[in-house]
Design an enzyme around this catalytic site. Structure first.
Site, PDB file in Angstrom:
ATOM      1  N   ASP A 111      39.990  61.982 156.360  1.00 46.78           N
ATOM      2  CA  ASP A 111      39.428  60.859 155.543  1.00 46.78           C
ATOM      3  C   ASP A 111      38.546  61.219 154.297  1.00 46.78           C
ATOM      4  O   ASP A 111      38.550  62.476 154.231  1.00 46.78           O
ATOM      5  CB  ASP A 111      38.544  59.986 156.705  1.00 46.78           C
ATOM      6  N   HIS A 133      42.926  70.115 156.249  1.00 47.97           N
ATOM      7  CA  HIS A 133      44.301  69.420 156.923  1.00 47.97           C
ATOM      8  C   HIS A 133      44.910  68.503 156.254  1.00 47.97           C
ATOM      9  O   HIS A 133      45.477  67.743 156.747  1.00 47.97           O
ATOM     10  CB  HIS A 133      43.801  68.955 158.439  1.00 47.97           C
TER      11      HIS A 133
END
Ligand code: APR
Length: 230
Positions: free
Chosen positions: A90, A105
């Protein structure tokens, strides 16, 4: 010179913003099969299912806001050089205003070419669809590190951890490697704060470690207040 605080964040820091974690009860990996939606073999088997999974995550991201934990880390920059290493895809650290963020990631708001990993595109909150292609004509995929794929920024992250004066982990079960191994690089004498309502299982004892068994919001505010006052 300002002391360096390195903060490793996981899904738990965004939980209070309304984003599900992966491994808690009710987490994403109960609803979805990891290998179906987050692995190269899942992509090969059913690209549309993978795209839909990340399109949903991206759409939800547009609706949520950074919480008190993300914001407290911004305050920490008043006194420290703060480097965030996040496992989250996010953009809530960015939206809270943190300056130095490494996404271990990947990032939901980016797409990348399946032919050339260097071709990465900002897509904001738009969907990626089957047939969306890069400038070389190859299908676009989410800019996410899947299970079974190398983590390109892990060496940089380890080097950052090796120079941490203070290390904080927020909201990570610390079961996914290589991210979970980053604590090994932090100097022995540097204090380590682990903020998580459920104490993560560490592989060994670390000196100068403090467990704050609280939610990210209150736990982070406490640690930040203490560090700013010290
Ligand atoms: N505040 C702080 N921590 C919380 C909160 C909260 N409000 N709610 C849950 N947590 C904690 C849980 O106790 C758990 O330790 O957040 C952690 C979430 O763990 P995981 O779901 O395993 O998430 P994470 O550690 O980020 O996963 C690592 O695994 O699936 C992959 O690539 C994905 O980056 C992810 C990686």
């Amino acid at each position: 010179m300002k002391k360096k605080v390195v903060v490793l964040t996981g899904a738990g820091i965004s939980a209070e913003s309304g984003i599900k974690t992966f491994r808690d009860s009710g987490g994403l990996w109960e609803e979805y099969d990891i290998y179906e939606v987050a692995s190269p073999s899942g992509w090969a088997k059913n690209m549309e299912l993978v795209l839909e999974f990340y399109n949903k995550r991206r759409k939800q991201l547009k609706e949520v806001e950074p919480n008190l934990a993300h914001k407290a880390l911004v305050k920490l920059e008043e006194k420290f050089y703060v480097q965030i290493i996040t496992q989250n895809v996010d953009n809530l650290h960015e939206r809270a205003g943190s300056k130095n963020i490494l996404h271990l990631h990947g990032e939901l708001t980016k797409a990348r070419s399946t032919a050339d990993p260097n071709l990465v595109y900002e897509i904001g909150y738009e969907e990626i669809k089957k047939g969306d292609v890069c400038e070389k004509g190859s299908q676009l995929r989410p800019h996410i590190v899947w299970f079974g794929e190398p983590v390109p920024l892990i060496t940089e992250a380890a080097e950052i951890c090796a120079t941490a004066d203070i290390f904080i982990v927020i909201g990570s079960s610390l079961v996914v490697y290589p991210a979970a191994g980053l604590i090994e690089y932090v100097p022995e004498q540097s204090p380590k704060y682990i903020i998580d309502p459920v104490k993560p299982n560490l592989s060994r004892f670390y000196p100068n470690i403090y467990f704050i068994e609280e939610k990210a919001s209150t736990g982070t505010e406490k640690v930040v207040k203490q560090l700013l006052e010290d």
